[in-house]
Design an enzyme around this catalytic site. Sequence first.
Site, PDB file in Angstrom:
ATOM      1  N   ASP A   8     -39.193-108.278  34.819  1.00  0.00           N
ATOM      2  CA  ASP A   8     -39.459-107.520  36.024  1.00  0.00           C
ATOM      3  C   ASP A   8     -38.953-108.387  37.185  1.00  0.00           C
ATOM      4  OD1 ASP A   8     -40.991-105.637  37.719  1.00  0.00           O
ATOM      5  OD2 ASP A   8     -42.246-107.375  38.097  1.00  0.00           O
ATOM      6  N   LEU A   9     -38.751-107.798  38.360  1.00  0.00           N
ATOM      7  CA  LEU A   9     -38.228-108.604  39.476  1.00  0.00           C
ATOM      8  C   LEU A   9     -39.337-109.097  40.416  1.00  0.00           C
ATOM      9  CD1 LEU A   9     -35.695-109.651  41.075  1.00  0.00           C
ATOM     10  CD2 LEU A   9     -35.899-107.569  42.420  1.00  0.00           C
ATOM     11  N   ASP A  10     -39.897-108.124  41.184  1.00  0.00           N
ATOM     12  CA  ASP A  10     -40.881-108.499  42.211  1.00  0.00           C
ATOM     13  C   ASP A  10     -42.151-109.046  41.565  1.00  0.00           C
ATOM     14  OD1 ASP A  10     -39.352-107.497  44.466  1.00  0.00           O
ATOM     15  OD2 ASP A  10     -39.805-105.499  43.739  1.00  0.00           O
ATOM     16  N   THR A  16     -41.540-111.733  45.901  1.00  0.00           N
ATOM     17  CA  THR A  16     -41.351-110.686  46.910  1.00  0.00           C
ATOM     18  C   THR A  16     -42.513-109.692  46.948  1.00  0.00           C
ATOM     19  OG1 THR A  16     -39.877-109.805  45.223  1.00  0.00           O
ATOM     20  CG2 THR A  16     -38.850-110.592  47.248  1.00  0.00           C
ATOM     21  N   LYS A  44     -48.434-102.073  42.539  1.00  0.00           N
ATOM     22  CA  LYS A  44     -47.379-102.946  42.011  1.00  0.00           C
ATOM     23  C   LYS A  44     -46.667-102.273  40.846  1.00  0.00           C
ATOM     24  CE  LYS A  44     -49.062-107.547  43.185  1.00  0.00           C
ATOM     25  NZ  LYS A  44     -49.711-108.755  42.651  1.00  0.00           N
ATOM     26  N   GLY A  45     -45.346-102.357  40.841  1.00  0.00           N
ATOM     27  CA  GLY A  45     -44.568-101.855  39.702  1.00  0.00           C
ATOM     28  C   GLY A  45     -44.198-100.384  39.779  1.00  0.00           C
ATOM     29  N   ARG A  48     -41.252 -96.487  45.095  1.00  0.00           N
ATOM     30  CA  ARG A  48     -41.597 -96.426  46.523  1.00  0.00           C
ATOM     31  C   ARG A  48     -42.327 -95.117  46.849  1.00  0.00           C
ATOM     32  NH1 ARG A  48     -36.378 -96.980  49.923  1.00  0.00           N
ATOM     33  NH2 ARG A  48     -36.068 -98.628  48.392  1.00  0.00           N
ATOM     34  N   SER A 113     -36.530-103.470  36.698  1.00  0.00           N
ATOM     35  CA  SER A 113     -37.324-103.392  37.936  1.00  0.00           C
ATOM     36  C   SER A 113     -37.406-101.966  38.464  1.00  0.00           C
ATOM     37  CB  SER A 113     -36.677-104.286  38.995  1.00  0.00           C
ATOM     38  OG  SER A 113     -37.258-104.060  40.256  1.00  0.00           O
ATOM     39  N   ALA A 114     -38.531-101.644  39.099  1.00  0.00           N
ATOM     40  CA  ALA A 114     -38.690-100.333  39.737  1.00  0.00           C
ATOM     41  C   ALA A 114     -38.002-100.299  41.105  1.00  0.00           C
ATOM     42  CB  ALA A 114     -40.172-100.029  39.913  1.00  0.00           C
ATOM     43  N   SER A 115     -37.583-101.457  41.579  1.00  0.00           N
ATOM     44  CA  SER A 115     -37.092-101.538  42.957  1.00  0.00           C
ATOM     45  C   SER A 115     -35.651-101.068  43.114  1.00  0.00           C
ATOM     46  CB  SER A 115     -37.197-102.984  43.455  1.00  0.00           C
ATOM     47  OG  SER A 115     -36.632-103.070  44.745  1.00  0.00           O
ATOM     48  N   ASN A 117     -34.064-102.040  45.632  1.00  0.00           N
ATOM     49  CA  ASN A 117     -33.473-103.182  46.339  1.00  0.00           C
ATOM     50  C   ASN A 117     -33.185-104.348  45.395  1.00  0.00           C
ATOM     51  OD1 ASN A 117     -33.734-102.197  49.155  1.00  0.00           O
ATOM     52  ND2 ASN A 117     -35.910-102.225  48.687  1.00  0.00           N
ATOM     53  N   LYS A 144     -42.391 -96.782  36.008  1.00  0.00           N
ATOM     54  CA  LYS A 144     -43.484 -97.377  35.245  1.00  0.00           C
ATOM     55  C   LYS A 144     -44.791 -96.664  35.645  1.00  0.00           C
ATOM     56  CE  LYS A 144     -41.080-101.789  35.819  1.00  0.00           C
ATOM     57  NZ  LYS A 144     -41.042-103.082  36.513  1.00  0.00           N
ATOM     58  N   GLU A 168     -43.935-109.259  32.955  1.00  0.00           N
ATOM     59  CA  GLU A 168     -44.391-108.328  34.008  1.00  0.00           C
ATOM     60  C   GLU A 168     -45.560-108.905  34.803  1.00  0.00           C
ATOM     61  OE1 GLU A 168     -44.588-105.675  35.812  1.00  0.00           O
ATOM     62  OE2 GLU A 168     -42.874-104.548  35.104  1.00  0.00           O
ATOM     63  N   ASP A 169     -45.617-108.573  36.091  1.00  0.00           N
ATOM     64  CA  ASP A 169     -46.772-109.007  36.897  1.00  0.00           C
ATOM     65  C   ASP A 169     -47.697-107.842  37.222  1.00  0.00           C
ATOM     66  OD1 ASP A 169     -44.963-107.754  38.730  1.00  0.00           O
ATOM     67  OD2 ASP A 169     -46.100-108.662  40.369  1.00  0.00           O
TER      68      ASP A 169
END
Length: 217
Positions: A8-10, A16, A44-45, A48, A113-115, A117, A144, A168-169
């Site tokens: 995962d990214l963020d 971030t 989270k995850g 947007r 990632s879900a982002s 960005n 997710k 994952e966070d």
Amino acid sequence: MTEACIFDLDGVIVDTAKYHFKAWQRLADLLEIPFTEEDNEKMKGISRVASLDRLIALGEKTYSNKDKEKFCLTKNVWYLEYVSDINQSEVLPGIIDFIAQLKKKSIKIALGSASKNARKILSLVELTEAFDIIVDGNDVINSKPDPEVFLKGAEALSSSPSRTIVFEDSAKGIDAAKAGGFRTVGIGQDIHLGHADIVVEDLRQMTIEDLDKQLYI
Ligand code: B16
Ligand code: MG
């Protein structure tokens, strides 16, 4: 044993998650919606748009689609403002060394990632080249806890989910990985991520051999 790793990214690769929180907090204040760190944890995850819907539900408010589009855009402008000058110092502890270990062992690496960005953030922290495959919020229909983002990553790497670790966070991200049949490592606190196969604070001192031992019993 492990064929591939999906990160995962963020909140896993880069610190971030705190900037997403800051931007949602600012929007919540503007809309006069009470919003806490605990509320943010549940966002989270997720995408947007799904995050905005959750925020609006917290305030028990209703808005037109046009307003909702405007709020998403505003939140993203603020988020991009907060991350505009981040650099490699925001990469989370242990990540660079752990990725180096995987490279040495020729274990493939994907971003999941879900982002929307994600590519921009990876470029800012100079980690784009580290990933064999990037799957982000622009590439999926279902966010997710649907496993789509991770299944796409595994498919692109030709790895089987049962031999692929997802890092994952977020609780929703762990749900997604489990739904896809992946091995799961939660990065953060047991209280939020207790349903992961393993939970660690960060990847400092972590070796892929240790994970193999713990995940494939
Ligand atoms: P954006 P991840 C997720 O990224 C974040 O956890 C979540 O807070 C954010 O709302 C979502 O991406 C969408 O991000 O607004 O940048 O498209 O944790 O899946 O890497
Ligand atoms: Mg995350």
